[in-house]
Design a protein around this motif. Sequence first.
Motif, mmCIF file in Angstrom:
data_model
loop_
_atom_site.group_PDB
_atom_site.id
_atom_site.type_symbol
_atom_site.label_atom_id
_atom_site.label_comp_id
_atom_site.label_asym_id
_atom_site.label_seq_id
_atom_site.Cartn_x
_atom_site.Cartn_y
_atom_site.Cartn_z
ATOM 1 N N ILE A 77 8.521 -2.350 -15.185
ATOM 2 C CA ILE A 77 8.884 -3.500 -16.011
ATOM 3 C C ILE A 77 9.189 -4.673 -15.079
ATOM 4 N N ASP A 78 8.551 -5.824 -15.349
ATOM 5 C CA ASP A 78 8.808 -7.030 -14.550
ATOM 6 C C ASP A 78 10.073 -7.706 -15.055
ATOM 7 N N GLU A 81 11.135 -8.303 -18.788
ATOM 8 C CA GLU A 81 9.968 -8.118 -19.665
ATOM 9 C C GLU A 81 10.273 -7.122 -20.797
ATOM 10 N N ASP A 82 9.762 -7.415 -21.970
ATOM 11 C CA ASP A 82 9.882 -6.481 -23.095
ATOM 12 C C ASP A 82 9.085 -5.201 -22.775
ATOM 13 N N GLU A 85 5.660 -4.924 -24.440
ATOM 14 C CA GLU A 85 4.682 -5.842 -23.826
ATOM 15 C C GLU A 85 4.221 -5.304 -22.490
ATOM 16 N N CYS A 86 5.147 -4.708 -21.750
ATOM 17 C CA CYS A 86 4.808 -4.102 -20.459
ATOM 18 C C CYS A 86 3.795 -2.975 -20.668
ATOM 19 N N ARG A 89 0.443 -4.503 -21.238
ATOM 20 C CA ARG A 89 -0.057 -5.085 -19.991
ATOM 21 C C ARG A 89 -0.546 -3.998 -19.039
#
Lengths: 181, 181
Positions: A77-78, A81-82, A85-86, A89
């Motif tokens: 996870i960045d 970040e949700d 969404e991760c 991605r």
Amino acid sequence: MELREKIINKEDIFKGKIIDVKMLDVELPNGKMAKREVVYHNGAVGILAFKEDKVLIVEQYRTAIDDILLEIPAGKIDGDEDPLECAHRELREETGYISENIEYIGEIVTSAGFCNEIIKLYCATDLKYVGDDRDDDEFLNVKEMPVAELRELIGEGKIIDSKTLSAICFYDNKNKAYSNK
Amino acid sequence: MELREKIINKEDIFKGKIIDVKMLDVELPNGKMAKREVVYHNGAVGILAFKEDKVLIVEQYRTAIDDILLEIPAGKIDGDEDPLECAHRELREETGYISENIEYIGEIVTSAGFCNEIIKLYCATDLKYVGDDRDDDEFLNVKEMPVAELRELIGEGKIIDSKTLSAICFYDNKNKAYSNK
């Protein structure tokens, strides 16, 4: 029995790009003091992605064990970040597939004894290939593996990645998958 | 595609009692250099122990996540201790049970991205209670949990320990446990 320790102090030992390490002073339930070495990680996601009766499996070298592993697609996870969404991605980046149907199936603590890493696990279906999005320094092969073959490899000790095995446990627990066999 | 990195150098960052941390310089398959933060751990064992239709589950505070987890009995391998002997020792110490029937079911890499920890997993049956052997600074509760309740808790997201979930995955994969339901 009282189980909780009280965290009294955290001392920075190492601040890296992937992990931080701290030495904690804790007070035990009996009042004694103890030290705890703790690895901090921002968390990750893993995706059990089905293409009909096949699962997407990533073959990847892992420096820590100096060997090649078979794993579900996954990634860090960045920042804040949700996680969902991760998952979208990472699925796209690593495998080239997108999915409008990614569902949360559970989360794991990878190494409870010394590390706070949590991996949130998802199940993806209705995959559509749009091309991967890996950078030049990522080296992996994506396999489309029949579920039956994946289960055989587990029995042969060839799937040893904990998030992959945990994802299958969550999936089977939810779907009682074996009852259809 | 060539996947392997070549490890060029390892620099000590931290030497602890439970973990060491090193910074590795690696050569990627494309010839570029990169850094890898790696946590080294001596390895551990976990035991899925059955008392008839119940599983022994340990309730324990974990400093790293500052919370109480439900896990199978487990523990670190002492030095070059034989993993099976470690499984016998940890089962006795944590739960008070011994077993003459402890069988290897698989191993896991807990956090392949940055840690070399491997946990060897065993299944124990024919349990006999002889009294636990915990030291004064170990705080845990042992539960005898019906398998059906364990599966319910997994579905409710209350079992998040990766070795516990992986052990169940190995066990179900071996026994096709769900097919009997």
